[in-house]
Design an enzyme around this catalytic site. Structure first.
Site, short mmCIF file in Angstrom:
data_model
loop_
_atom_site.label_atom_id
_atom_site.label_comp_id
_atom_site.label_asym_id
_atom_site.label_seq_id
_atom_site.Cartn_x
_atom_site.Cartn_y
_atom_site.Cartn_z
N ASP A 1 0.84 -1.19 0.00
CA ASP A 1 0.00 0.00 0.00
C ASP A 1 0.87 1.24 0.00
OD1 ASP A 1 0.80 -0.84 2.52
OD2 ASP A 1 -1.22 -0.97 3.33
N GLU B 1 -5.76 3.47 3.32
CA GLU B 1 -6.32 4.10 4.51
C GLU B 1 -7.68 4.72 4.25
OE1 GLU B 1 -5.10 3.76 7.36
OE2 GLU B 1 -2.98 3.27 7.09
#
Length: 378
Positions: free
Chosen positions: A70, A129
């Protein structure tokens, strides 16, 4: 083995430029430039929004394996002692995504020079997120041709020392959902409360009642969490608040419990509407699937670690955690696993002072390159 690239420099470069989801423009450019400096004979590169996909062509492919990292940062003002602190005020890599990307680049650099028999897909994914990049990336045309047969990822773990890998078959991370509740009443002068409808009072009652959802509706042998992390209401000390907003998160260890919790939240909010004569709106925002490690694939990895890396890697069979990760969408589509990587720091994830031990990068690169090599040679 050691990495064939400057892992510390790359991690620190990435740490300086944290960006919110789908705004990882500098990060994407840095990744593309770093990948462009590798030998290009065996690799192909595609972009998807602010993400990056890399195909490493195998010499005689039978299968395809994937690694996902990520990319996004968090809206946190950094408080570390680093001399390479975030250059973006109000944003920080406080969840280890700078390390996750660096590890991915390290493994990629090895196989760009020495490809395996099988194909590899490296997925640098934006917006973990929020609002969630995994599901739309999974559904994209760019990834379709390079979809792995097995998929792997890792997440840094502050509580474990460097050299530790912690994982388990089955559920590792919880089902998660954001929670936003807006209450709308009637504002007025503080001296005349009978002429207004105070949403601060309604919001305070609602926060207390939400805590009974878990304690009185979820089996005590199950696990679930409702946390209200932010509340906003009012404009001045002598004005009765017309609106209030609650922001929080829901975590459960099963999809069924998530449905039950949401149903009970809606019932409680409906009761607040009736009790206070107000109007309410609920938004569940981003919803992430549980991270569920496929038993056979995870067991194979754990057995391989015990047999081949016992001298330098400590394997821990951990318990599940109430953390959330949109990597769960990949594991819903493709068998694979995620593991915790020890980085030995006293501050936890999402803390403004977290300083992961950078020695963990080379540990992870070594483990993942060796594991991919072993799997491909089977």
């Amino acid at each position: 083995m050691t990495t064939t690239f400057d892992s510390v420099r790359i991690r620190r470069d990435l740490h300086r430029i944290p960006e919110p989801g789908y705004q990882e423009f500098k990060t994407q450019r840095y990744l593309l430039d770093t990948i462009a400096a590798l030998p290009q004979e065996h690799i192909e590169v595609r972009t998807w929004r602010t993400g990056v996909l890399v195909n490493v062509k195998g010499t005689n492919p039978q299968r395809r394996y994937g690694y996902r990292a990520d990319m996004d940062g968090l809206p946190i003002e950094e408080e570390t002692g680093y001399d390479f602190r975030s250059e973006h005020p109000g944003f920080m890599h406080a969840c280890g995504h700078d390390l996750h990307m660096t590890i991915g680049l390290g493994v990629l650099s090895r196989f760009a020079r020495q490809p395996l028999r099988d194909n590899l897909t490296f997925i640098f994914q934006p917006a973990e997120e929020g609002p969630g990049g995994a599901l739309p990336m999974l559904q994209s045309e760019e990834l379709r041709d390079w979809m792995p047969d097995e998929m792997f990822a890792l997440h840094i773990a502050p509580e474990y020392p460097v050299g530790t890998i912690a994982t388990k078959p089955g559920i590792l991370f919880a089902n998660t959902s954001e929670l936003f509740i807006d209450l709308i009443g009637k504002g007025g002068h503080a001296a005349f409360p009978h002429n207004a409808n105070d949403m601060i009072i309604a919001a305070c009652q609602l926060v207390g009642q939400l805590q009974t959802v878990i304690s009185r509706n979820i089996n005590p042998l199950d696990s679930a969490v409702i946390t209200i992390g932010r509340m906003e209401a009012g404009t001045k000390q002598n004005i009765i608040a017309e609106k209030a907003r609650l922001e929080g998160t829901i975590r459960t260890l099963s999809a069924e419990s998530m449905k039950l919790v949401k149903s009970r939240i809606e019932a409680v909010v409906s009761g607040i509407e009736t009790s206070f004569g107000c109007r309410a709106e609920i938004d569940y925002g981003s919803n992430y699937r549980q991270v569920y490690n496929e038993a056979e694939v995870t067991g194979r990895f754990m057995s391989w670690l015990r047999e081949t890396r016992a001298g330098d890697v400590q394997l821990v069979e951990c318990t599940e955690a109430m953390t959330g990760e949109d990597f769960g969408y990949f594991l819903e589509a493709v068998p694979g696993f995620m593991f915790w990587l020890g980085v030995g720091t006293p501050y936890g994830l999402h803390h403004a002072k977290i300083e992961p031990d950078e020695r963990a990068i080379d540990v992870a690169v070594s483990v993942m390159t060796d594991y991919f090599t072993w799997r491909s040679a089977e």
